[in-house]
Enzyme design. Structure first.
Site, mmCIF file in Angstrom:
data_model
loop_
_atom_site.group_PDB
_atom_site.id
_atom_site.type_symbol
_atom_site.label_atom_id
_atom_site.label_comp_id
_atom_site.label_asym_id
_atom_site.label_seq_id
_atom_site.Cartn_x
_atom_site.Cartn_y
_atom_site.Cartn_z
ATOM 1 C CB SER A 159 51.123 8.907 -4.938
ATOM 2 O OG SER A 159 50.144 8.302 -4.141
HETATM 3 N N1 SAH Z 1 48.757 8.864 0.252
HETATM 4 C C1 SAH Z 1 49.830 7.903 0.415
HETATM 5 C C2 SAH Z 1 49.821 6.801 -0.639
HETATM 6 C C3 SAH Z 1 48.677 5.905 -0.438
HETATM 7 S S1 SAH Z 1 48.780 4.290 -1.109
HETATM 8 C C4 SAH Z 1 51.184 8.566 0.494
HETATM 9 O O1 SAH Z 1 51.259 9.796 0.400
HETATM 10 O O2 SAH Z 1 52.161 7.851 0.685
HETATM 11 C C5 SAH Z 1 47.126 3.833 -0.703
HETATM 12 C C6 SAH Z 1 46.866 3.552 0.743
HETATM 13 O O3 SAH Z 1 45.474 3.358 0.896
HETATM 14 C C7 SAH Z 1 47.561 2.303 1.255
HETATM 15 O O4 SAH Z 1 48.396 2.611 2.328
HETATM 16 C C8 SAH Z 1 46.384 1.422 1.697
HETATM 17 O O5 SAH Z 1 46.656 0.678 2.880
HETATM 18 C C9 SAH Z 1 45.290 2.424 1.931
HETATM 19 N N2 SAH Z 1 43.921 1.906 1.880
HETATM 20 C C10 SAH Z 1 43.379 1.037 0.986
HETATM 21 N N3 SAH Z 1 42.090 0.819 1.295
HETATM 22 C C11 SAH Z 1 41.799 1.565 2.393
HETATM 23 C C12 SAH Z 1 40.630 1.764 3.183
HETATM 24 N N4 SAH Z 1 39.474 1.153 2.936
HETATM 25 N N5 SAH Z 1 40.713 2.597 4.245
HETATM 26 C C13 SAH Z 1 41.875 3.232 4.551
HETATM 27 N N6 SAH Z 1 43.010 3.080 3.837
HETATM 28 C C14 SAH Z 1 42.968 2.267 2.759
#
Ligand code: SAH
Length: 214
Positions: free
Chosen positions: A62
């Site tokens: 993000s």
């Molecule tokens: N917080 C992260 C950015 C997250 S991007 C950082 O600091 O880099 C969003 C993430 O959510 C992705 O890696 C994706 O794989 C995950 N995601 C999406 N759906 C999900 C679910 N149902 N359970 C766990 N993770 C999920």
């Protein structure tokens, strides 16, 4: 800290303040975590700019100002047990680890969890527990949580996550369709129910059910 790194972090924090990240504890935590450690390859040199960047598995780390605004809205207290859904690069979890007692973070992609764990180990962030899981079900074994941060967009705040929030607890979650405008929602659990506040428009990758293939 080397002079270069100190200068870079100063500019990084200045940029965050300009975009509305004012909370001292949040800024202190973000000062301690080098975003460059979480971005690989050709994008590494852009790690200190206020933009989302691609990471493995087609996901994104993000934008720093969004990490800051979500973190400050979460109002983490030093004794808190926090759940993050969406480990991604691990950057947000690392920021939270400087504010909370314990951080549980889950991602549906095993590879992302494995790579984030390597960075947590290298940085000595021992209060983070990361594992592969579908976070839309929360983490019943460790519930309830003081704080929950969802970093992928849900169509509605997931029921299991609402249920796993302590009374007085706060959850921050982007809500909306993945191809439309989403809003960051703050949910506060009260004695009698839930309060909802809309914070700002955002854009996140979608929350997807089930584990990923890698
Ligand atoms: N917080 C992260 C950015 C997250 S991007 C950082 O600091 O880099 C969003 C993430 O959510 C992705 O890696 C994706 O794989 C995950 N995601 C999406 N759906 C999900 C679910 N149902 N359970 C766990 N993770 C999920």
């Amino acid at each position: 800290m080397t002079e270069d790194r100190a200068e870079r972090q100063m500019q990084f924090l200045f940029q965050l303040r300009q975009r509305g990240v004012m909370d001292k504890a949040t800024l202190n935590a973000m000062e301690k975590v080098d975003r460059g450690a979480f971005v690989k390859g050709v994008f590494a040199e852009r790690a200190y700019e206020d933009m989302p960047l691609p990471i493995a598995c087609g996901q994104t780390i993000s934008q720093p100002s969004v990490v800051g605004l979500m973190t400050q809205a979460l109002k983490v207290q030093p004794r808190d047990k926090v759940l993050e859904v969406g480990t991604g690069s691990g950057y947000q979890a690392a920021v939270l680890s400087h504010l909370a007692r314990r951080v549980y973070t889950v991602d549906r992609h095993k590879r992302l969890v494995r790579e984030a764990q390597v960075i947590f180990d290298a940085l000595g962030l021992t209060n983070i527990t990361a594992f592969p899981a579908d976070g839309s079900h929360g983490l019943p074994e460790q519930a309830p949580f003081d704080r929950i941060l969802v970093t992928a967009a849900a169509e509605d705040p997931p029921g299991p996550l609402l249920a796993q929030l302590k009374t007085g607890g706060i959850m921050i979650v982007p809500v909306g369709q993945s191809d439309a405008v989403q809003h960051l929602i703050k949910v506060t659990r009260t004695e009698t129910g839930y309060d909802y506040d809309e914070l700002r428009p955002v854009r996140f990758v979608p929350l997807v059910e089930g584990l990923g293939a890698d």
